[in-house]
Structure formats: structure tokens, C-alpha cells
Design a protein around this motif. Structure first.
Motif, PDB file in Angstrom:
ATOM      1  N   ASN A  36      34.216  28.448  30.272  1.00  0.00           N
ATOM      2  CA  ASN A  36      35.097  27.228  30.723  1.00  0.00           C
ATOM      3  C   ASN A  36      35.515  27.540  31.837  1.00  0.00           C
ATOM      4  OD1 ASN A  36      34.200  25.971  28.272  1.00  0.00           O
ATOM      5  ND2 ASN A  36      36.030  26.616  26.992  1.00  0.00           N
ATOM      6  N   ASN A  37      36.150  26.316  32.496  1.00  0.00           N
ATOM      7  CA  ASN A  37      36.984  26.406  33.749  1.00  0.00           C
ATOM      8  C   ASN A  37      38.213  27.012  33.447  1.00  0.00           C
ATOM      9  OD1 ASN A  37      35.116  24.680  34.944  1.00  0.00           O
ATOM     10  ND2 ASN A  37      36.085  22.676  34.813  1.00  0.00           N
ATOM     11  N   ASN A  38      38.962  27.918  34.462  1.00  0.00           N
ATOM     12  CA  ASN A  38      39.931  28.423  34.487  1.00  0.00           C
ATOM     13  C   ASN A  38      39.914  29.566  33.379  1.00  0.00           C
ATOM     14  OD1 ASN A  38      42.125  28.633  35.761  1.00  0.00           O
ATOM     15  ND2 ASN A  38      43.435  27.642  34.454  1.00  0.00           N
ATOM     16  N   VAL A  39      39.163  30.523  33.243  1.00  0.00           N
ATOM     17  CA  VAL A  39      39.053  31.699  32.296  1.00  0.00           C
ATOM     18  C   VAL A  39      38.879  32.900  33.151  1.00  0.00           C
ATOM     19  CG1 VAL A  39      38.302  30.284  30.300  1.00  0.00           C
ATOM     20  CG2 VAL A  39      36.692  31.248  31.725  1.00  0.00           C
ATOM     21  N   THR A  42      35.914  33.383  38.526  1.00  0.00           N
ATOM     22  CA  THR A  42      36.173  33.387  39.822  1.00  0.00           C
ATOM     23  C   THR A  42      37.027  34.658  40.227  1.00  0.00           C
ATOM     24  OG1 THR A  42      35.588  31.114  40.364  1.00  0.00           O
ATOM     25  CG2 THR A  42      37.021  32.367  42.029  1.00  0.00           C
ATOM     26  N   THR A  43      38.104  34.819  39.454  1.00  0.00           N
ATOM     27  CA  THR A  43      38.834  36.020  39.556  1.00  0.00           C
ATOM     28  C   THR A  43      38.074  37.376  39.756  1.00  0.00           C
ATOM     29  OG1 THR A  43      40.632  34.773  38.482  1.00  0.00           O
ATOM     30  CG2 THR A  43      40.813  37.296  38.594  1.00  0.00           C
ATOM     31  N   ILE A  44      36.965  37.412  38.900  1.00  0.00           N
ATOM     32  CA  ILE A  44      36.373  38.825  39.086  1.00  0.00           C
ATOM     33  C   ILE A  44      35.683  38.957  40.297  1.00  0.00           C
ATOM     34  CG2 ILE A  44      34.206  39.888  38.073  1.00  0.00           C
ATOM     35  CD1 ILE A  44      34.806  38.420  35.430  1.00  0.00           C
ATOM     36  N   LEU A  45      35.101  37.835  40.841  1.00  0.00           N
ATOM     37  CA  LEU A  45      34.871  37.824  42.301  1.00  0.00           C
ATOM     38  C   LEU A  45      36.001  38.104  43.385  1.00  0.00           C
ATOM     39  CD1 LEU A  45      32.473  35.277  42.322  1.00  0.00           C
ATOM     40  CD2 LEU A  45      31.797  37.425  41.930  1.00  0.00           C
ATOM     41  N   ASN A  46      37.091  37.514  43.002  1.00  0.00           N
ATOM     42  CA  ASN A  46      38.508  37.676  43.806  1.00  0.00           C
ATOM     43  C   ASN A  46      38.716  39.449  43.593  1.00  0.00           C
ATOM     44  OD1 ASN A  46      38.438  35.151  44.653  1.00  0.00           O
ATOM     45  ND2 ASN A  46      39.939  34.632  43.110  1.00  0.00           N
ATOM     46  N   ALA A  47      38.518  39.928  42.764  1.00  0.00           N
ATOM     47  CA  ALA A  47      38.995  41.228  42.472  1.00  0.00           C
ATOM     48  C   ALA A  47      38.062  42.242  43.639  1.00  0.00           C
ATOM     49  CB  ALA A  47      38.488  41.935  40.913  1.00  0.00           C
ATOM     50  N   LEU A  48      36.555  41.878  43.722  1.00  0.00           N
ATOM     51  CA  LEU A  48      35.916  42.549  44.474  1.00  0.00           C
ATOM     52  C   LEU A  48      36.373  42.440  46.033  1.00  0.00           C
ATOM     53  CD1 LEU A  48      32.338  41.808  43.090  1.00  0.00           C
ATOM     54  CD2 LEU A  48      33.705  43.918  42.972  1.00  0.00           C
ATOM     55  N   ALA A  49      36.976  41.045  46.328  1.00  0.00           N
ATOM     56  CA  ALA A  49      37.427  40.934  47.563  1.00  0.00           C
ATOM     57  C   ALA A  49      38.599  41.769  47.845  1.00  0.00           C
ATOM     58  CB  ALA A  49      37.657  39.455  47.848  1.00  0.00           C
TER      59      ALA A  49
END
Length: 120
Positions: A36-39, A42-49
């Protein structure tokens, strides 16, 4: 070569009231992040960044954990020694077929497999 796992400590929505990291396991081949949204997809991709750039702690720390450390650890599996000059610096950190990279708000380091097993 593939990302085997990502461990997150107090990173955005991935926080825990225990002292254990949140660990996400991947397999070789294609992995899908669905939900779902907001779970936290994208945070996992932000962790790579964050691992690459070392963004400010204030931008990635979980709410309520502002006084604590934030860290991202990634395990890359099935790694051969790098031949490309820009990647040869990682060769001393390859143990067996694994390369472990970690970035923390307290310290920045490359580490060997044993680092994962150390207590905080």
C-alpha cells in the motif's frame, strides 16, 4: 552479483522499539517491492541513496529516535574481485563472495562480514 540484504536502523519509517535492526532479505533475480501507499517501498530506495551520499541524519532519522544513531548496511552477494579501477578499492573488503557496506550517522566505513554480528 546481487543485493542479498539491507539492514536499517532508525531509518525513516523503519524503526524498532527494540535495539534490533530491520533486515530485508532479497534473492538473486528479480525482486518486487509491493504494498500500500506509505508503507516504506521508496524508503528502501532512499536507504541506498543514503549509503551512497551520506545525507544529513535529520533527513532520514525515524521520528522519536532523533537522539540515536541511524545506519544502513547492505550485503552484496556473489561478488568477484573487481577489475575496474574505480571499484578495485572495494577488493580488500570482499570476504568469500560477500561485500558489506555500511553508512552510519556516527561513522562511515566499509566493513567485513564479522561487523554484522557485533552488538551495538
Amino acid at each position: 552479483m546481487f543485493i542479498k540484504s539491507i539492514s536499517l536502523h532508525n531509518f525513516k519509517s523503519f524503526s524498532s522499539n527494540t535495539f534490533e535492526d530491520i533486515k530485508i532479505e532479497f534473492t538473486a533475480g528479480v525482486n518486487y517491492l509491493i504494498g500500500n501507499n506509505n508503507v516504506g517501498k521508496t524508503t528502501i530506495l532512499n536507504a541506498l541513496a543514503f549509503l551512497k551520499t551520506g545525507d544529513k541524519k535529520e533527513n532520514v532519522i525515524s521520528k522519536g529516535h532523533e537522539q540515536e544513531d541511524v545506519s544502513v548496511t547492505i550485503t552484496i552477494d556473489d561478488v568477484d574481485l573487481f577489475e575496474e579501477d574505480s571499484l578495485k578499492k572495494y577488493n580488500p573488503y570482499i570476504e568469500g563472495k560477500q561485500l558489506i557496506l555500511q553508512r552510519s550517522s556516527k561513522k562511515i566505513q566499509l566493513s567485513k562480514v564479522e561487523m554484522i554480528n557485533q552488538k551495538r
